[in-house]
Write an enzyme that holds these catalytic residues in place. Structure first.
Site, PDB file in Angstrom:
ATOM      1  N   ASP A 104     -75.194 -24.679  72.822  1.00  0.00           N
ATOM      2  CA  ASP A 104     -76.324 -24.294  73.374  1.00  0.00           C
ATOM      3  C   ASP A 104     -75.064 -23.982  74.666  1.00  0.00           C
ATOM      4  OD1 ASP A 104     -78.124 -23.731  75.303  1.00  0.00           O
ATOM      5  OD2 ASP A 104     -79.518 -25.606  75.771  1.00  0.00           O
TER       6      ASP A 104
ATOM      7  N   GLU B  24     -81.234 -13.182  75.519  1.00  0.00           N
ATOM      8  CA  GLU B  24     -83.037 -13.724  76.510  1.00  0.00           C
ATOM      9  C   GLU B  24     -83.000 -12.292  76.861  1.00  0.00           C
ATOM     10  OE1 GLU B  24     -85.396 -16.780  78.230  1.00  0.00           O
ATOM     11  OE2 GLU B  24     -83.540 -17.824  78.111  1.00  0.00           O
TER      12      GLU B  24
ATOM     13  N   LYS C  52     -84.275 -13.591  72.451  1.00  0.00           N
ATOM     14  CA  LYS C  52     -85.635 -15.110  73.225  1.00  0.00           C
ATOM     15  C   LYS C  52     -85.735 -14.275  74.216  1.00  0.00           C
ATOM     16  CE  LYS C  52     -83.035 -19.376  74.144  1.00  0.00           C
ATOM     17  NZ  LYS C  52     -81.620 -20.236  75.308  1.00  0.00           N
TER      18      LYS C  52
ATOM     19  N   THR D 135     -88.299 -19.585  74.029  1.00  0.00           N
ATOM     20  CA  THR D 135     -88.550 -20.104  74.404  1.00  0.00           C
ATOM     21  C   THR D 135     -89.097 -20.800  75.312  1.00  0.00           C
ATOM     22  OG1 THR D 135     -86.245 -20.479  75.714  1.00  0.00           O
ATOM     23  CG2 THR D 135     -86.732 -18.731  76.158  1.00  0.00           C
TER      24      THR D 135
ATOM     25  N   PHE E 196     -88.963 -27.638  74.113  1.00  0.00           N
ATOM     26  CA  PHE E 196     -87.926 -28.578  74.554  1.00  0.00           C
ATOM     27  C   PHE E 196     -87.933 -29.808  74.803  1.00  0.00           C
ATOM     28  CE2 PHE E 196     -86.173 -24.817  77.675  1.00  0.00           C
ATOM     29  CZ  PHE E 196     -85.424 -24.204  77.110  1.00  0.00           C
TER      30      PHE E 196
END
Length: 316
Positions: free
Chosen positions: A17, A90, A126, A150, A172
């Site tokens: 990440d 993203e 994303k 996400t 998350f």
């Protein structure tokens, strides 16, 4: 005894990440994920400043959003030189409530990757898991562009993604933990809410078991970890995306790692099948104060960092 990182890889696909591709190789992850905050952090370092400057200079005169996408894809290509699998890139968080604009931006990002010789199977687009984001992902998946949804905090977001045939979701953990800890204040008991009892861990485990029980093919990738205990409590999840700092901690520990999520147990769990349309999705999300607040906060934070990246490029 092998490291906890190597033991974890026996149960789960490990993903880095970070936007710092110079760091990734040391941990041999299969995939890597980025977001606006991680890219901003990377380009703010002296080692990556020339990459930003070169990319901006090569495309000077183009619209700002087009240059930003070039920067994102440049980082993605560098990451794909290091990892054997996929990279997540993203779409601008400021498009989180515009399905058509999200689709158009995702298509452009994918076209840029393909112009660099990258197969679309190696890229995940994303997108924030708003209702509009999920609809955009459904359309993109239909055209063979795979997505990573996400800022996912609630069960209804996960179920809607599964129904829409999304390739992968990133529920998350740490941000859920943070919300419940803040809400509890002085009543919070860290030890009692650790490991499998962590509210963020419980959320991801519930989603993973539901998907396995009902044969939903969407991959579940736990994200946003605060400590290695949260990670190890999800050993067996499809994927886990982990910061370099926590990867380093796992690499130096040789304590035993056991599978925490079991397919057979998931198949026999008492979950009931659910389905959401727009109205029921919005109501379920509204009923979840934690998810509503963290989704909005996450979009705002990514939007702020996207604007900072814009200004960095404009200043060159």
């Amino acid at each position: 005894m092998s490291s906890q990182l190597e033991q974890l890889k026996a149960y789960t696909t490990v993903v880095a990440d970070t936007g710092d591709f110079k760091q990734i190789g040391a941990y041999a992850p299969r995939d890597a994920t980025t977001n606006p905050s991680l890219i901003l952090k990377a380009v703010s370092q002296p080692a990556y400043a020339p990459l930003l400057a070169q990319t901006a200079a090569a495309h000077r005169g183009q619209p700002l959003d087009a240059i930003v996408d070039r920067v994102l894809v440049r980082f993605g290509c560098e990451i794909l030189n290091v990892v054997p699998g996929r990279v997540s890139t993203e779409v601008d968080a400021r498009l989180s409530f515009d399905a058509a604009a999200t689709v158009a931006r995702a298509q452009r990002i994918m076209a840029l990757y393909e112009s660099e010789g990258i197969a679309r199977e190696r890229v995940l687009i994303k997108i924030a898991a708003t209702w509009e984001g999920i609809q955009a992902a459904k359309a993109l998946e239909h055209h063979g562009i795979h997505c990573n949804l996400t800022l996912l905090f609630s069960f209804c977001q996960a179920v809607a993604c599964g129904e829409s045939g999304v390739q992968l979701i990133s529920p998350f953990v740490g941000r859920i933990h943070d919300w419940y800890k803040k809400a509890a204040g002085t009543q919070w008991d860290e030890a009692a809410n650790a490991g499998a009892n962590d509210p963020g861990v419980k959320s991801v485990a519930q989603i993973w078991r539901y998907f396995r029980k009902f044969g939903i093919e969407t991959e579940v990738m736990g994200a946003s970890f605060r400590n290695t205990g949260q990670i190890l409590a999800l050993a067996g999840c499809d994927l886990l995306t982990i910061s370099p700092e926590l990867l380093a901690q796992l690499q130096v520990s040789e304590a035993p790692v056991a599978r925490a999520l079991d397919v057979d147990a998931a198949l026999h769990c008492d979950a009931k099948a659910l389905s959401f349309n727009e109205a029921s999705f919005r109501y379920a999300l509204n009923e979840d104060a934690m998810a509503t607040e963290k989704l909005a906060e996450g979009i705002r934070a990514f939007a702020v960092d996207s604007a900072k990246l814009d200004r960095l490029i404009q200043a060159l």
